[in-house]
Design an enzyme around this catalytic site. Structure first.
Site, PDB file in Angstrom:
ATOM      1  CB  SER A   1       0.363  89.695 -30.077  1.00  0.00           C
ATOM      2  OG  SER A   1      -0.120  88.462 -30.507  1.00  0.00           O
TER       3      SER A   1
ATOM      4  CE  LYS B   1      -0.679  89.040 -34.359  1.00  0.00           C
ATOM      5  NZ  LYS B   1      -0.183  88.498 -33.066  1.00  0.00           N
TER       6      LYS B   1
ATOM      7  CB  SER C   1      -3.958  90.270 -31.355  1.00  0.00           C
ATOM      8  OG  SER C   1      -2.621  90.072 -31.322  1.00  0.00           O
TER       9      SER C   1
END
Length: 354
Positions: A137, A140, A196
């Protein structure tokens, strides 16, 4: 329509993103005003955040010149010409070679690690920094950059669809959001960064002009523009193991991300309650160092899938020294937190360059 949330009033966003070239690490950080095209990219300003707060459905482009000094950097003059093109000028900075010559360096559990002086670009600590690894993640953070660069309507309502929960390879996509949940684009960005949430990151890509394929193309184009030579993205959440980058590349991305007011604010929000209409989603930041306070953290993003291990990137200020910390492939959340704490404590004891 729900009003834009009060949280946006705290955004102290800069009006210009200073993009990073493919030069040496010091020049990447200290002299970021030059891109391959000689242009910089407009970002969100505090005035525009106020417009979002007041429910303005559109945000006009800036048409005036502005001078400001990025965090820990030399002053860069920017001017916006007719048509939105941005010219920049900044003094050249001598290259500072990578060095890990400091004594008593801490050992880290993570597979790869980088600590970089965010003002000079000097590499203070390195471990496997040029090895491309799955980044989970941490993806992101680039999702946020591409979203911000597009200057889309942040007040626009986005409803999560079942396809946003598809994930990759059967991985769990979300434990709290549901298809049909509606937030505005700013909230989608907030929940993607601080909590997240994978469906939020998927929805940001889905609602991008041209859809997911255009979004992923923009992610990879931005990586190339910034000089992230070991980086490749295939989707916006980080669930796919084929999203890879080196610790060096992520150091560049963190430095670039620190110029975005929305990303700084959203990624370091400790707690936030999302009003979904029929329920309130109480959310906490995935980074314990942000939740617990005690450190001056300006950018934060964690990541985890089995193939990547526990990862984190941060832009922080330690003993008045701005620093970038990257950890990839720690064995557990606690090991990741211990690594980050040990490295920041170590940085706080280092002599500063004169």
């Amino acid at each position: 329509m729900k009003k834009s949330r009060k949280f946006l009033t705290h955004v102290l966003g800069m009006s210009v993103l200073l993009s990073i070239s493919t030069a040496g690490m010091a020049e990447l950080v200290v002299n970021p005003g030059q891109t391959n095209s000689g242009q910089a990219t407009l970002s969100w300003s505090s005035e525009e955040a106020s417009q979002l707060l007041n429910g303005d459905a559109s945000v006009a482009s800036l048409n005036s010149s502005e001078e400001f000094s990025p965090q820990g950097s030399t002053k860069v003059t920017t001017s916006v010409r007719n048509g939105g093109a941005v010219s920049t000028s900044a003094p050249k900075t001598a290259y500072i070679a990578d060095t890990s010559s400091y004594s008593s360096q801490p050992s880290v559990n993570a597979r790869a690690a980088l600590v970089m002086d965010a003002q000079t670009g000097e590499v203070l600590y390195s471990k496997n920094t040029n090895v491309a690894l799955p980044i989970a993640s941490i993806t992101k953070l680039m999702t946020a950059v591409v979203t911000a660069d597009a200057r889309l309507n942040m007040s626009e309502e986005i409803t999560l669809q079942q396809i946003d929960f598809a994930g990759a390879g059967g991985k769990n996509s979300s434990s709290t959001l549901k298809a049909g949940d509606t937030m505005n684009r700013a909230e989608m960005l907030l929940v993607a960064l601080m909590k997240s949430e994978n469906p939020a990151a998927a929805a940001l890509a889905r609602t991008y002009p041209g859809g997911r394929s255009a979004f992923v193309a923009a992610m990879n184009a931005k990586a190339r523009q910034l000089g992230m030579n070991s980086t490749h993205y295939v989707e916006s959440t980080g669930l796919d193991v084929r999203n890879i980058a080196s610790a060096r590349d992520l150091g560049i991305l963190v430095s670039a991300s620190s110029q975005y007011g929305l990303i700084r604010q959203f990624s370091t929000t400790a707690h936030y309650d999302f009003n979904l209409g029929y329920r309130v989603l109480k959310s906490n930041n995935t980074n314990a160092l942000v939740r617990n306070g005690g450190w001056n953290i300006n950018i934060s993003k964690t990541g985890y899938i089995n193939e990547a291990g526990r990862c984190v990137v941060m832009h922080t200020t330690v003993n008045n020294r701005p620093a970038v910390v990257v950890l990839l492939g720690a064995s557990s959340s606690q090991a990741r937190t211990n690594d980050a704490t040990n490295l920041m404590n170590w940085v706080s004891q280092l002599p500063k360059r004169i």
